[in-house]
Design an enzyme around this catalytic site. Structure first.
Site, PDB file in Angstrom:
ATOM      1  N   CYS A   1     -31.746  41.911 -81.236  1.00 21.91           N
ATOM      2  CA  CYS A   1     -32.674  40.962 -80.800  1.00 21.91           C
ATOM      3  C   CYS A   1     -31.877  39.729 -80.439  1.00 21.91           C
ATOM      4  O   CYS A   1     -30.997  39.407 -80.793  1.00 21.91           O
ATOM      5  CB  CYS A   1     -33.255  40.455 -82.260  1.00 21.91           C
ATOM      6  SG  CYS A   1     -34.212  38.848 -82.132  1.00 21.91           S
TER       7      CYS A   1
ATOM      8  N   CYS B   1     -38.306  36.636 -76.393  1.00 22.56           N
ATOM      9  CA  CYS B   1     -37.471  37.984 -76.540  1.00 22.56           C
ATOM     10  C   CYS B   1     -36.503  37.811 -75.608  1.00 22.56           C
ATOM     11  O   CYS B   1     -36.586  38.060 -74.440  1.00 22.56           O
ATOM     12  CB  CYS B   1     -38.589  39.137 -76.574  1.00 22.56           C
ATOM     13  SG  CYS B   1     -37.335  40.574 -76.980  1.00 22.56           S
TER      14      CYS B   1
END
Length: 310
Positions: free
Chosen positions: A249, A98
């Site tokens: 994101c 991530c």
């Protein structure tokens, strides 16, 4: 009968936690330097529940790489990566990487007094997506995300498209391009911001063909002009695998820029600014001398709260 979210947390009562975010992509963070906590998928989902739990797009456990099952090879190859980002999606499923999370993770390590970093200094971090190096930068933290590749390289090179994506709120299936950033992404090009706003991203989009472990889906609208003063600009929303829509994101922003640049015929830009609902992150490309193109992601990271579970 399913367990109530509060009941699932009994073995974690009184465990300290922090809440942090990177451009609105938010996480529950737990320091586990001795590798004491075996946190189940059910407990992750309970902690990330926005009504019964703390709330977050995912959970990040800070644990030493030597104590992580499956990270033995990484630990041997990179002993300098003392800390491992054990990242779980909000539904409890395991995720490889991530980009926003790893920035928040390093900020959390500093916040907890587990590491000390000055401006310009870097830290090696272990992840399931491999080694990542994070540097304290002028806009927060910059992450060398490593090399990227097309998920379906034959189709991508030939047609610049490899999938069709059906999305509630958008009138027809749209072509897309799949990019592997260590985790899977499928990027959909849209022409107008009205389409971007209309997409209903709380429902899982239908992707055909879909990468083997599922995929994150990014929806992108290029700025007009696409590049101005050497900076490329795009707007993006994302449906994250195992989470739903998130406000940002990091790996998705990188994938979105890679796809946009590919569609635009490799247009040159010094950097790319990606506008997401939670703010702006910056993407750059570089050659680190290993013969492959690396992607760098930079942006802010914040810790907003501390507490104890229960």
């Amino acid at each position: 009968m399913s367990t109530h979210p509060v009941d699932a947390l009994t073995t974690l009562l009184a465990v300290p936690f922090a809440k942090g975010h990177g451009t609105g992509n938010d996480f529950v963070l737990i320091a586990d330097p001795a590798g004491e906590y075996a946190i189940s998928a059910e407990q992750v989902a309970a902690l990330c529940d926005r009504h019964h739990g703390i709330g977050g797009d995912g959970l990040i456990r800070a644990v030493r790489t030597r104590d992580v099952d499956g990270a033995e090879e990484l630990h041997t190859a990179h002993p300098e990566a003392e800390w491992f980002m054990d990242y779980r999606n909000g539904d409890g499923s395991i995720a490889e990487m991530c980009g926003n999370g790893v920035r928040v993770f390093v900020h959390f390590l500093i916040d907890q007094g587990l590491v000390a970093l000055d401006a310009g200094e870097s830290l090696a971090i272990g992840t399931r997506g491999g080694l990542k190096r994070v540097t304290v930068s002028e806009n927060g933290y910059a992450v060398d995300m490593g090399a990227w590749r097309f998920t379906f390289p034959d189709q991508a090179e030939e047609r610049a498209l490899d999938s069709l994506v059906e999305t509630p709120g958008i009138d027809a299936a749209r072509p897309a391009l799949s990019v592997d950033m260590g985790n899977p992404h499928t990027v959909v090009a849209l022409q107008q911001r009205q389409e971007l706003a209309a997409a209903e991203l709380h429902t899982v989009p239908t992707v055909d063909p879909k990468p083997g472990n599922g995929t994150n889906v990014e929806y992108v609208v290029p700025a007009e002009p696409l590049v101005e003063d050497g900076i490329g600009r795009i707007a993006m929303r994302v449906h994250e695998r195992g989470v739903g829509e998130t406000r940002s994101c990091g790996t998705g922003a990188c994938a979105a820029v890679i796809a946009t640049r590919h569609w635009a015929g490799g247009v040159a830009a010094d950097a790319w600014d990606v506008e997401v609902p939670g703010g702006v992150v910056r993407v750059r490309f570089s050659d680190r001398g290993d013969g492959v193109e690396h992607v760098e992601l930079s942006g802010p990271a914040e810790i907003v709260a501390h507490g104890r579970i229960g």
